[in-house]
Structures are given as C-alpha cells and as structure tokens.
Design an enzyme around this catalytic site. Structure first.
Site, short mmCIF file in Angstrom:
data_model
loop_
_atom_site.label_atom_id
_atom_site.label_comp_id
_atom_site.label_asym_id
_atom_site.label_seq_id
_atom_site.Cartn_x
_atom_site.Cartn_y
_atom_site.Cartn_z
N GLU A 1 0.76 -1.03 0.25
CA GLU A 1 -0.15 0.15 0.61
C GLU A 1 0.64 1.23 0.15
OE1 GLU A 1 -2.92 0.00 2.92
OE2 GLU A 1 -4.49 -1.63 1.73
N GLU B 1 -6.65 -6.86 -0.58
CA GLU B 1 -7.31 -7.24 0.26
C GLU B 1 -8.31 -6.98 0.53
OE1 GLU B 1 -4.66 -4.88 3.25
OE2 GLU B 1 -2.63 -5.24 2.68
C1 GAL Z 1 -4.15 -2.02 4.86
C2 GAL Z 1 -3.36 -2.79 5.19
C3 GAL Z 1 -2.82 -4.27 6.19
C4 GAL Z 1 -3.85 -3.78 7.14
C5 GAL Z 1 -4.89 -3.69 6.64
C6 GAL Z 1 -6.21 -3.97 8.06
O1 GAL Z 1 -3.90 -0.75 4.83
O2 GAL Z 1 -2.40 -3.30 3.84
O3 GAL Z 1 -1.51 -4.42 6.94
O4 GAL Z 1 -3.47 -3.11 8.18
O5 GAL Z 1 -5.33 -2.26 6.25
O6 GAL Z 1 -7.52 -3.11 6.78
#
Ligand code: GAL
Length: 685
Positions: free
Chosen positions: A160, A317
């Site tokens: 990110e 994610e």
């Molecule tokens: C994203 C990140 C992850 C985790 C996730 C939680 O921003 O890449 O490592 O922190 O959010 O929602």
C-alpha cells in the site's frame, strides 16, 4: 493504460488456471508449530495463495549486516509442500528500528515540520536516497534467495505505497520536488507563469527558492499544491519502479505487482497513472459504512477493473468481517463476506484475498477480523471462509475472462479530484468522489450497467465505445480533453457533466469568458458567478426533486439548448437547472446542482432515453439487482448481485446457474446473495 504487457501469476506447469484464494500471511507472529496447522487449515479452506513477508524486514535483517532467512525458507517450503503459492513481498514496507536509529534522516516530515517517528509503520520518505539504498539491498537479497523457489508466483512490492507517507515535506522532498518541477517546466519563468506567482508577490528567481507547500501564513499557492500532489504520487511511483526494475533484472520470469487502495477517500496516488507500471493490477478494499457502502465497494471494484484495462486483477486485501480502524467496527452480516468477495470477482478479480490469515493476538490490529478468528476454526467466519473457497473453485471457468464493457461510463479523474477540493474555493463542502458515486448509485438503481473509467489522455478513442458518458465535476479540463469531449459529443456520443466542471486548465488557471470555461461552447450555456448553497440549504426543481451544495445562474446561449429541468425555489427560481444541447447525432447535458442518488433518477431517466441506453435485466429487477458481465471465448458469465437485504426473485433471465456453497441455490436470491449464470457468448462478441 497498460504499458507493460499483462502477466498473471506464475504457476507450476500443467496446474489449471482458476481463481486464486488466500490472505496476507504473517507467520512471524506465531511459533513454528502453528505454521504447520496453518498450512493444513489453508488446505481445508481452499487457500491457493498467500502474500508473505510484508512486514518482515526486522525479522529478515535484524542488523545492518545480519540476515536471518532460515525461518522464511522453512515457511516457503511448507507452503510449497502444501500446494500453496506465494505472492512474496519485497518486505520494504516498514523499516526496522536499527535502520531509523542509524539514519533518522529517512523519517518523513509533515507540513508543519513535525517528524513522523517510528513505532507505527511506513515511516520512510519516498524520496530518501538512504532509504532507497537500504530498501533495494533488501529487494536484491530477497530476489537472490527466493527467485528460483517453486512456490514463488509473483512479487508484491512494498505494501500500500503511500498509505501513511504519501505527503512528505522534508528537505529530501524539497530537493526532489525542484527536480520534478524543472522537468515539468524547464525554466523558472515558465513555472512562474503556470503558478500565477505574480499574485501575492510569489515570483521565484531561482529553483532553490521553491519549497513544498509547508504550513504557510495563509492559503498556499493552489498550483503549487496541485503540483505537489502530482509530484508526491510520482515520487512513490518512482520507488515502485526502482524496486520493480531491480526485480525485473534479477528474476525476469516473475510478474510484479503492488497493492493499490482504490477505495473511499484514499486519493493520494494517481492509480490511472500507475496501472501501466505493474504486470497485473492489485487492489485493497474495505467496506465502509453508510447507505452507499455497497455501491462504494462496487464502484471501487469497477474502477479497478477498468484501471486494469478490463483484464483480470487481484483483490489483495479485504476483510472477512470487522476492521479495527473505523469509529465503530461492525461485524459483517450473514452472507456479507461472500457477497463482498463475489462483487469483486464480478468486476474482474481473479484472486480474492483477505487481510489476514490468522487474527493477531497482539499488536495494533488484534481486533481486525481474519480468515481464522480468535475463536479458531470452529467458528462461523471460518465456515464462511471455507464455503467461499468451494465457491471460487466452482467459478474456475470465469478465470481469465474479461469485463464486458457497458453502454454507459462515468469518467474518473485524479487531477479534478485534487483540484476541485483545494482550499479557497466557492465551497469547502464539495466532494468529488461522492458526486461520482451518486451517479453510480443512480445508474445502478435504474438497472443500468456502467463502467467507471479513468479520464486517460493518450487514448483518444476510449470514450467512443460508450453511448452515455457522465463526467461529474470534471474540474480540470486541459485543451486536449476539451477537444476529446467535443469530438465525442459531436460524433454521436451523449455527454453529461455537472457543476464546477470545465473551470480550469492543467495549471489550475481559469478558462476566461464565463463558466463552464472549456465546455461552455459545447454545452451552449454561460454562467457568470458561482452560487453555492449553505450546508442544509435545499432548492426545489420542477422534476419534484431537490438540489443541495451548489446552483448556477445558467444563461442559455444557443437556441438548440433544451431546458430539461428548472429551479422552482431559491435564488435561481425560474432558471435552468439541467440543460441539454443537441450536437448532431449526440448531445451535451449540464446538471448545475447536487441531486444525490435519488434526485438524479428523473434526470437520468431523460438522459438515458435520449442516449438510447437501456437495462439488460427485466425492469422489475432494477434497483434490487446489480448486473455485471464477464466474457470469455466460449461463454458470458452474468453475475446477479442482490443489492438488498431482502429476498429477490429473478424472473425472465436465461442462463445456466453455476451452483456452489456461497451462491444462490436457484434464481431466488436470498438477502445479499449472488448468482452466476453461464450464457452463450453473443455472436458479435
Ligand atoms: C491495510 C494494510 C494491512 C492492514 C489492513 C487492515 O491498509 O495493507 O496491512 O493494515 O489495512 O485493514
């Protein structure tokens, strides 16, 4: 958009191409005996890929000259033995304490001059040469160690990029900003013209005088602010390129990606400009709250699919249930996990992954959901996760298919997002992305499939495939974009734009002669003064809907302009609120107020009719079912997504349902359910 040829995950020869499924896997948080249990449970859940080592820098390189790869070797081998592929991080996302202690000059500085200290994550300056050197050393070590590992399916650069460190105002940033400005403007005189520095005595005599827009006594120069946003996105992109180029040199056979954050108000990276830098596009998305949360997810997935040029992309994610970073973190309702995941697949995702595999016992994200929750595998979440694994297996034929373009599109433009919301404007209440999302909700509620597309620039023809093009708050309109839109509308396309569009050129300087500047002639209207509304103020329109936020005192300048709606209350009562001008076979329409998703419905009805755009589902399903189509060589796949929390019976749609655990059992969609129909590919492709 895609400058690099598309390359999907590397997979062992002869293994079939299906949809991938998995999570971020952080084994360093657990003792080795848990790793074995993890691989076994992953197999039960149908996991096929994990993203590994994202935050492992400190464990891999505990001191400048000490490397401890043995634990990761073991995890890579275990995963491989379990048949699970690895999207391996370059591990550069969060620098270890020894590095920042030895080189505090890599720490970012905010616009007030405050250092962002270690203790969280991503505390590095995108332009720090010292950070770059250490990061690339780690990338090299990772590539040399794992480049030939059979589990390796892709490289995951950093994580990110820009989530926390997009804006750095340090001296490193100042130096890099000057270099960037030199490349853009060539001479200080040209920069002075672009930035309109004759205003407030800001004229520069030498590059060395120029700074990032640090905390100032009053509004900083707007073009300086806009250029700093462009520069900051480019600075992170440069970091992405530096890691990617080293990987391409050392492991040319392995595709490279990085996870974008196309979601909500995350705006700092111009992903339209980044998409061509990776071998395949990846995105992270988290469901927000509020009445448009579901549409926001769909909008983001849709835009990601179009950033990927309609090709498959990787959902890197999302969450199985609650996150930990909203004011109140809600668990997902039954069916929510599957619907969210499948909506991404519907918009082109060929991989569905979560943050994270096993919910942490300690650390800042211990209350963030995961595939294995604190309760363990004997849990509703894990059963849902396992069901979804089976569903994705059943959807294997969808893998590799492309989005079928819609008849209508919404143009999304980062420059306009950045510039329209700068300070010292007619209103501070305007929200660029919200207006675009409102149109998306309105079109979806009307049963119309729509693409969210980047404004682009190079591809002169990208608008032409759409019968209807909505360009909400297209604030920054350089001459070439005005020309493209004019050509589009005069050669049969139906363009719709809104308030605060066409106002400035690429230097944030106003097109003179009356608003909407660059689009004034095309629209056949002229506006002398902005007329924003106070918070809570509403004005009525004769279509029975109300506007908020903005109005315009629209003067119609061409005879062929039709008034689609008039104001019936407020300062513009009796004047045009919505106009539409015929432009040969096409048209150009203007909406001068914020109508919101419901208020747009009657306006949209008129615009769709004149553009000849109709829904592909029976009218009875409009509003309750979202349709997306993925197209393969032999078949189309229709995803029917229940947007509501009620049962919806789908009548009058042909196709062979693909049946799987988390999909609807038949064409009666339960609350939040999805069904997928296989249909013959249309003859004309
Ligand atoms: C994203 C990140 C992850 C985790 C996730 C939680 O921003 O890449 O490592 O922190 O959010 O929602």
């Amino acid at each position: 958009m895609a400058d690099r040829p598309f390359r999907w995950l590397r997979r062992p020869a002869a293994s079939p191409r299906g949809l991938s499924y998995g999570a971020d896997y952080n084994p360093e948080q657990w003792p080795p005996h848990i790793w074995r249990q993890d691989v076994e449970a992953m197999r039960r859940a149908g996991v096929t890929i994990v993203s590994l080592a994202i935050f492992s820098w400190a464990r891999l390189q505990p001191a400048a000259d000490r490397w401890t790869f043995e634990w990761l070797d073991e995890v890579m081998d275990l995963l491989h033995e379990g048949g699970i592929a690895v999207d391996l991080a370059t591990a550069t996302a969060s620098p270890p304490p020894w590095l920042t202690a030895a080189y505090p000059e890599i720490l970012p500085v905010d616009h007030e001059g405050r250092t962002l200290w270690p203790g969280g994550r991503q505390h590095w300056r995108p332009t720090s040469p010292v950070f770059r050197e250490h990061a690339l050393r780690l990338v090299r070590a990772m590539a040399e160690r794992y480049g030939d590992h059979p589990a390796l399916a892709a490289w995951h650069i950093s994580n990110e990029l820009g989530c926390h460190n997009a804006y750095d105002y340090s001296d490193d940033a100042a130096a890099a900003f000057r270099t960037w400005l030199r490349a853009r403007y060539g001479t200080v005189e040209e920069l002075n013209r672009a930035w309109a520095t004759s205003f407030w005595s800001q004229q520069y005599g030498d590059w060395s005088e120029i700074l990032p827009p640090r905390l100032a006594a009053s509004f900083p120069n707007p073009t300086q602010q806009l250029d700093f946003r462009r520069f900051s996105s480019d600075a992170l992109k440069e970091h992405l390129r530096a890691e990617r180029d080293l990987l391409a040199e050392l492991t040319p056979g392995i595709p490279v990606t990085t996870n974008f954050m196309v979601m909500g108000e995350t705006r700092n990276m111009n992903y339209a400009d980044w998409a061509g830098e990776v071998d395949f596009v990846s995105n992270d998305h988290y469901l927000l709250t509020g009445t448009q949360a579901r549409d926001e997810l769909s909008f983001s997935a849709n835009l990601t699919g179009n950033l990927a040029g309609g090709r498959p992309w990787f959902l890197m994610e999302h969450s199985t249930s609650a996150v930990n970073w909203q004011p109140v973190n809600l668990a997902k309702p039954p069916g929510g996990l599957a619907r969210d995941s499948l909506t991404h697949v519907a918009h082109g995702a060929d991989a569905v992954c979560f943050f994270q595999w096993r919910q942490s016992a300690g650390g800042a994200e211990k209350y963030h959901s995961a595939m294995i929750p604190h309760a363990g595998t004997d849990s509703e979440v894990f059963r849902d996760v396992t069901d979804l694994g089976a569903t994705l297996r059943a959807l294997a034929p969808v893998a590799g298919t492309r989005r079928r373009p819609a008849q209508a599109a919404i143009v999304f433009d980062w420059d306009s997002w950045w510039a329209a919301e700068l300070d010292s404007h007619p209103t501070s209440l305007l929200r660029y992305r919200q207006e675009a999302l409102d149109w998306y909700s309105a079109l979806t509620a009307a049963g119309i499939r729509v693409d969210v597309i980047p404004a682009g620039g190079q591809d002169d023809t990208s608008f032409d495939r759409y019968a209807l093009l909505v360009a909400p708050i297209l604030h920054v309109v350089p001459q070439d974009l005005a020309d493209r839109l004019t050509r589009y509308a005069t050669s049969g396309g139906h363009l719709v734009t809104t308030y605060f569009s066409g106002i400035v050129n690429e230097h944030d300087q106003v097109w003179l002669g009356g608003y909407p500047g660059a689009l004034r002639d095309l629209l056949g209207i002229r506006i002398e003064e902005f007329a924003p509304l106070l918070d809570g103020e509403r004005v009525e329109l004769d279509l029975g809907v109300a506007g908020t936020l903005w109005t315009d005192r629209v003067e119609v300048t061409e005879e062929d302009v039709e008034i689609v709606a008039r104001y019936t209350s407020g300062p513009q009562a009796g004047r045009a609120a919505v106009t539409r001008r015929r432009t040969g076979a096409g048209s150009a329409a203007y909406v001068s107020t914020r109508l919101g998703p419901d208020g747009l419905a009657p306006v949209l009805g008129r615009l769709l009719e004149s553009a000849g755009v109709t829904g592909e589902l029976p009218a009875s399903l409009a509003g309750s079912v979202e349709l997306t189509i993925r197209s393969g060589p032999d078949a189309d796949y229709w995803f029917l997504i229940n947007r509501t929390d009620d049962d919806v019976a789908v009548d009058g749609v042909e196709g062979e349902p693909i049946l799987a655990p988390s999909l609807a059992k038949d064409l009666n969609l339960g609350p939040r359910q999805v069904c997928v129909l296989r249909r013959p590919a249309p003859e004309n492709g």
